[in-house]
Design an enzyme around this catalytic site. Structure first.
Site, PDB file in Angstrom:
ATOM      1  N   LYS A 277       0.860  -1.184   0.000  1.00 32.95           N
ATOM      2  CA  LYS A 277       0.000   0.000   0.000  1.00 32.95           C
ATOM      3  C   LYS A 277       0.906   1.247   0.000  1.00 32.95           C
ATOM      4  O   LYS A 277       1.815   1.350   0.794  1.00 32.95           O
ATOM      5  CB  LYS A 277      -0.905  -0.010   1.232  1.00 32.95           C
ATOM      6  CG  LYS A 277      -2.025   0.981   1.178  1.00 32.95           C
ATOM      7  CD  LYS A 277      -3.157   0.631   2.155  1.00 32.95           C
ATOM      8  CE  LYS A 277      -4.305   1.627   2.020  1.00 32.95           C
ATOM      9  NZ  LYS A 277      -5.440   1.286   2.875  1.00 32.95           N
ATOM     10  N   GLU A 360     -20.116  -3.962   9.580  1.00 32.86           N
ATOM     11  CA  GLU A 360     -20.912  -3.170  10.519  1.00 32.86           C
ATOM     12  C   GLU A 360     -21.987  -4.045  11.185  1.00 32.86           C
ATOM     13  O   GLU A 360     -22.341  -3.825  12.339  1.00 32.86           O
ATOM     14  CB  GLU A 360     -21.571  -2.003   9.768  1.00 32.86           C
ATOM     15  CG  GLU A 360     -20.598  -0.906   9.356  1.00 32.86           C
ATOM     16  CD  GLU A 360     -19.709  -1.259   8.172  1.00 32.86           C
ATOM     17  OE1 GLU A 360     -19.912  -2.301   7.524  1.00 32.86           O
ATOM     18  OE2 GLU A 360     -18.763  -0.486   7.899  1.00 32.86           O
ATOM     19  N   ARG A 388     -25.516  -0.391   6.798  1.00 31.26           N
ATOM     20  CA  ARG A 388     -25.195  -1.814   6.605  1.00 31.26           C
ATOM     21  C   ARG A 388     -25.713  -2.667   7.761  1.00 31.26           C
ATOM     22  O   ARG A 388     -25.693  -3.885   7.712  1.00 31.26           O
ATOM     23  CB  ARG A 388     -23.672  -2.006   6.501  1.00 31.26           C
ATOM     24  CG  ARG A 388     -23.096  -1.763   5.139  1.00 31.26           C
ATOM     25  CD  ARG A 388     -23.374  -2.904   4.215  1.00 31.26           C
ATOM     26  NE  ARG A 388     -22.974  -2.634   2.852  1.00 31.26           N
ATOM     27  CZ  ARG A 388     -21.746  -2.863   2.381  1.00 31.26           C
ATOM     28  NH1 ARG A 388     -20.795  -3.298   3.181  1.00 31.26           N
ATOM     29  NH2 ARG A 388     -21.466  -2.625   1.117  1.00 31.26           N
TER      30      ARG A 388
HETATM   31  C1  LIG Z   1     -12.858   4.577   0.998  1.00 27.06           C
HETATM   32  C2  LIG Z   1     -13.519   4.012   2.193  1.00 27.06           C
HETATM   33  O1  LIG Z   1     -14.557   4.524   2.607  1.00 27.06           O
HETATM   34  C3  LIG Z   1     -12.910   2.866   2.857  1.00 27.06           C
HETATM   35  S1  LIG Z   1     -11.557   2.116   2.209  1.00 27.06           S
HETATM   36  C4  LIG Z   1     -11.479   1.023   3.498  1.00 27.06           C
HETATM   37  C5  LIG Z   1     -10.375   0.022   3.574  1.00 27.06           C
HETATM   38  C6  LIG Z   1     -10.477  -0.973   2.466  1.00 27.06           C
HETATM   39  O2  LIG Z   1      -9.406  -1.881   2.628  1.00 27.06           O
HETATM   40  P1  LIG Z   1      -8.973  -2.759   1.373  1.00 27.06           P
HETATM   41  O3  LIG Z   1      -7.965  -3.696   1.857  1.00 27.06           O
HETATM   42  O4  LIG Z   1     -10.177  -3.304   0.724  1.00 27.06           O
HETATM   43  O5  LIG Z   1      -8.332  -1.699   0.356  1.00 27.06           O
HETATM   44  P2  LIG Z   1      -6.923  -0.935   0.444  1.00 27.06           P
HETATM   45  O6  LIG Z   1      -7.236   0.468   0.914  1.00 27.06           O
HETATM   46  O7  LIG Z   1      -6.390  -0.950  -0.960  1.00 27.06           O
HETATM   47  O8  LIG Z   1      -6.060  -1.694   1.386  1.00 27.06           O
HETATM   48  C7  LIG Z   1     -12.515   1.242   4.389  1.00 27.06           C
HETATM   49  C8  LIG Z   1     -12.716   0.474   5.645  1.00 27.06           C
HETATM   50  N1  LIG Z   1     -13.336   2.265   4.019  1.00 27.06           N
HETATM   51  C9  LIG Z   1     -14.499   2.674   4.807  1.00 27.06           C
HETATM   52  C10 LIG Z   1     -15.665   1.712   4.655  1.00 27.06           C
HETATM   53  C11 LIG Z   1     -16.253   1.147   5.768  1.00 27.06           C
HETATM   54  N2  LIG Z   1     -17.335   0.346   5.655  1.00 27.06           N
HETATM   55  C12 LIG Z   1     -17.864   0.082   4.447  1.00 27.06           C
HETATM   56  C13 LIG Z   1     -19.080  -0.786   4.361  1.00 27.06           C
HETATM   57  N3  LIG Z   1     -17.338   0.594   3.325  1.00 27.06           N
HETATM   58  C14 LIG Z   1     -16.260   1.404   3.421  1.00 27.06           C
HETATM   59  N4  LIG Z   1     -15.782   1.943   2.260  1.00 27.06           N
END
Ligand SMILES: CC(=O)c1sc(CCOP(=O)(O)OP(=O)(O)O)c(C)[n+]1Cc1cnc(C)nc1N
Ligand SMILES: [Mg+2]
Length: 614
Positions: A277, A360, A388
């Site tokens: 990342k 959630e 959610r």
């Molecule tokens: C943008 C946003 O709101 C993000 S990006 C992210 C991390 C995603 O991790 P992943 O490993 O999938 O991707 P990475 O960043 O490339 O490591 C979260 C928790 N959120 C908040 C979030 C919380 N809960 C839900 C249902 N959707 C989102 N988007």
């Protein structure tokens, strides 16, 4: 510049390897340049550059569907699908979205922002494809964080059973926003230890390919067969999904090579790619948490900038102190430790902190279980993500009126993240639920009072606050407020502004020192302060809230007046029945007419012309 030659994914196929590698670096620089100006999801998008180029090199978007889970890592996808000339408008009002968006481009297969939806979407597209007799590919890119979401795991279960031809690319950087959590995450780490096996395989593959491609493919198939045996404990095999990996998610050539092979396979395949990342930008690699979504920064001298003291921090400070006073207090977050202001709390009370991952629903029902055992759980959750867990609120918390406190952050319009992230529905979907109480503090002191008093309530309590700065309240100060009662902040002779939460400041500004206009801190929505409402019904009333009009605070006031048989001239100022795109919060409030200007306009319509016009 190679990027100049790329106006569609088709153009990627004409590039030689050196150009493709150069393009990856140019894209990285462009992502850094624009995110430095506009803010945005820097680290996630830097980590997915090679993966996205490889996918667009091998597949044929938009005929082949390439879906991005959450969609925040897709800046490279936007740059190679005809939007490079718009990229400087990223997340700006009227500009392109920070996530993929169907209405923005035919290459954006799904509109997203919430996690864990890509696999079910991909399954639906694969089923439809086969029914329609089409033969395009369906590819879903999902992060290790998004894979902690229940709907992603449930979709995998179905995908494996149906056996539809599709490719799932797990982009594993071991990070959600915080460090990733969960048993699967631990398993992936173990797999990565086997990465040295992968590297050996790569060396072996290289040698074999030099000797004889036929021999290579024979050995490759034998290896696949062997994996089926070796990987018995691999959950994906248990689900019925072919697992390939882990492979280096930054080895562009290797990715193209593997994807070309996997493209030919029948049934569902999961390619596990390991990425870094923040790849290619030292500060982001070193601290992918802060650089997950930085506000603007100086690309030459990237430093963390403070966003000022926020409601999230006020909440975090308050619960950190409360935990010393209330041993039964326990705080749960669904993957938003930083966003919910809980870093300090998690450090000081690790034994009473739980990050459940991006789920959630699990957060809410885990809190219910704790409450049934006499704990005092607090669920720290964004308004938009609380959507959610609606059934869990009703089924697992409200029916038994369990004492769970919800700290609902990012309530109202939230700005650059846009329609998928605005928290503008919670009042409507919560106030219809029996046994719950809903409040919105006017400042950090009132937040402290509400949190402390909520812990003593024999029912679920939702305390809602905006994405905004707030004046810090002194530590150790715990004011007491009359529960369920509103507060008159300014007397008026003709009209009262009933303001809920964030809009109270706007109401005070609009009222100014006009003696005709009174202002009420209508800090409780449920229970509504019917006693004061009855008192004020003889005046004209104007309700103001940062929430959809339908079902919000104003609706509750109208219903209460009706139930009390009171006739009053009322205007409801709230958001109209449409989605609001991304933009600066003050501008969005202006568009919605809930800012001071909008309030003055509504007052004029009520016959309260501005003082200077009298
Ligand atoms: C943008 C946003 O709101 C993000 S990006 C992210 C991390 C995603 O991790 P992943 O490993 O999938 O991707 P990475 O960043 O490339 O490591 C979260 C928790 N959120 C908040 C979030 C919380 N809960 C839900 C249902 N959707 C989102 N988007
Ligand atoms: Mg991740």
């Amino acid at each position: 510049m190679v990027l100049e030659k790329v106006n569609s994914p088709e153009d990627l196929k004409a590039l030689d390897w050196d150009e493709l590698l150069a393009l990856a670096e140019e894209i990285r620089s462009e992502i850094i340049r624009v995110t430095a100006q506009n803010g945005g999801h820097l680290a996630s998008s830097l980590g997915a550059v090679e993966l996205i180029l490889a996918l667009h090199r091998v597949f044929d978007s938009p005929r082949d569907k390439i879906l991005f889970d959450v969609g925040h890592q897709a800046y490279a996808h936007k740059l190679v699908t005809g939007r490079k000339h718009l990229f400087h408008t990223l997340r700006k009002e009227g500009g392109i979205s920070g996530f993929t968006k169907v209405s923005e481009s035919p290459h954006d297969a799904i509109t997203v922002g919430h996690a864990s939806t890509s696999l079910a979407n991909a399954l639906g597209m694969a089923i439809a494809r086969d029914l329609q007799g089409e033969d395009h590919h369906v590819v879903a890119v999902i992060g290790d964080g998004a894979l902690t979401g229940g709907m992603a795991l449930a979709a995998l279960n179905k995908i494996g059973e149906l056996g539809k031809r599709m490719l799932i690319v797990l982009n594993d950087n071991e990070m959600s926003i915080s460090e990733n959590v969960g048993g699967l995450n631990r398993y992936f780490k173990e797999l990565q230890i086997r990465k040295w096996v992968q590297d050996m395989e790569k060396l072996g593959r290289h040698i074999l390919e030099q000797i004889s491609p036929r021999l290579f493919s024979l050995v490759d198939r034998a290896k696949e067969a062997a994996k089926l045996v070796l990987h018995q404990e691999n959950p994906f095999y248990a689900w019925g999904i072919r697992y390939v990996g882990p492979v280096d998610g930054h080895d562009l050539k290797g990715l193209v090579h593997i994807l070309q092979h996997l493209k030919e396979l029948e049934g569902p395949t999961l390619l596990h790619v390991v990425t870094k990342k923040g790849k290619g930008y030292k500060v982001a690699e070193a601290d992918p948490i802060y650089w997950h979504g930085p506000p603007g920064f100086d690309p030459k001298k990237p430093e963390k900038v403070s966003k000022g003291y926020t409601w999230s921090q006020a909440f975090g400070d308050a619960v950190t102190e409360l935990a010393h006073m209330e041993p039964r207090l326990f705080v749960i977050t669904p993957a938003m430790r930083e966003g919910s202001g809980l870093v300090r709390y998690a450090q000081e009370h690790p034994e009473r902190f739980l990050d459940v991952g991006i789920c959630e629903d699990v957060a809410v029902t885990t809190a219910a279980g704790m409450a049934l055992k006499g704990m005092k759980p607090i669920v720290a959750i964004y308004s938009t993500f609380l959507q959610r867990a609606y059934d869990q609120v009703i089924h697992d918390v409200a029916i038994e009126s369990l004492p769970v406190v919800f700290a609902v952050d990012r309530a109202g319009l939230v700005g650059a993240d846009g329609a998928t992230h605005h928290g503008v529905f919670d009042l409507a979907y919560l106030r219809t639920v029996p046994n719950v109480e809903i409040a919105a503090p006017k400042d950090a002191l009132e937040l402290r009072a509400m949190l402390k008093q909520a812990l003593a309530r024999p029912n679920p309590v939702f305390i809602r606050y905006a994405r905004d700065n707030v004046e810090k309240a002194p530590e150790g100060v715990w004011p007491e407020i009359p529960w369920g009662r509103w507060e008159v902040l300014k007397e008026g002779t003709e009209v009262y502004l009933l303001a809920f939460g964030k809009t109270l400041a706007y109401a005070l500004e609009a009222a100014g020192d006009d003696p005709r206009v009174g202002v009420v801190n209508a800090r409780f929505l449920k229970p509504l302060d019917r006693e004061m409402l009855k008192e004020l019904a003889r005046y004209k009333l104007l309700t103001v809230e940062d929430h959809q009009k339908m079902g919000g605070f104003g609706s509750a006031v109208l219903e209460a007046l009706n139930e009390m048989g009171l006739k009053a001239e009322v205007r409801v100022l709230a958001l109209p029945d449409r989605f609001f795109e991304h933009g600066a919060i003050p501008s969005l409030h202006r568009q919605a007419g809930i800012d001071p200007e909008g309030i003055r306009k509504a007052l004029a319509e009520l016959g309260i012309a501005p003082v200077h016009e009298r």
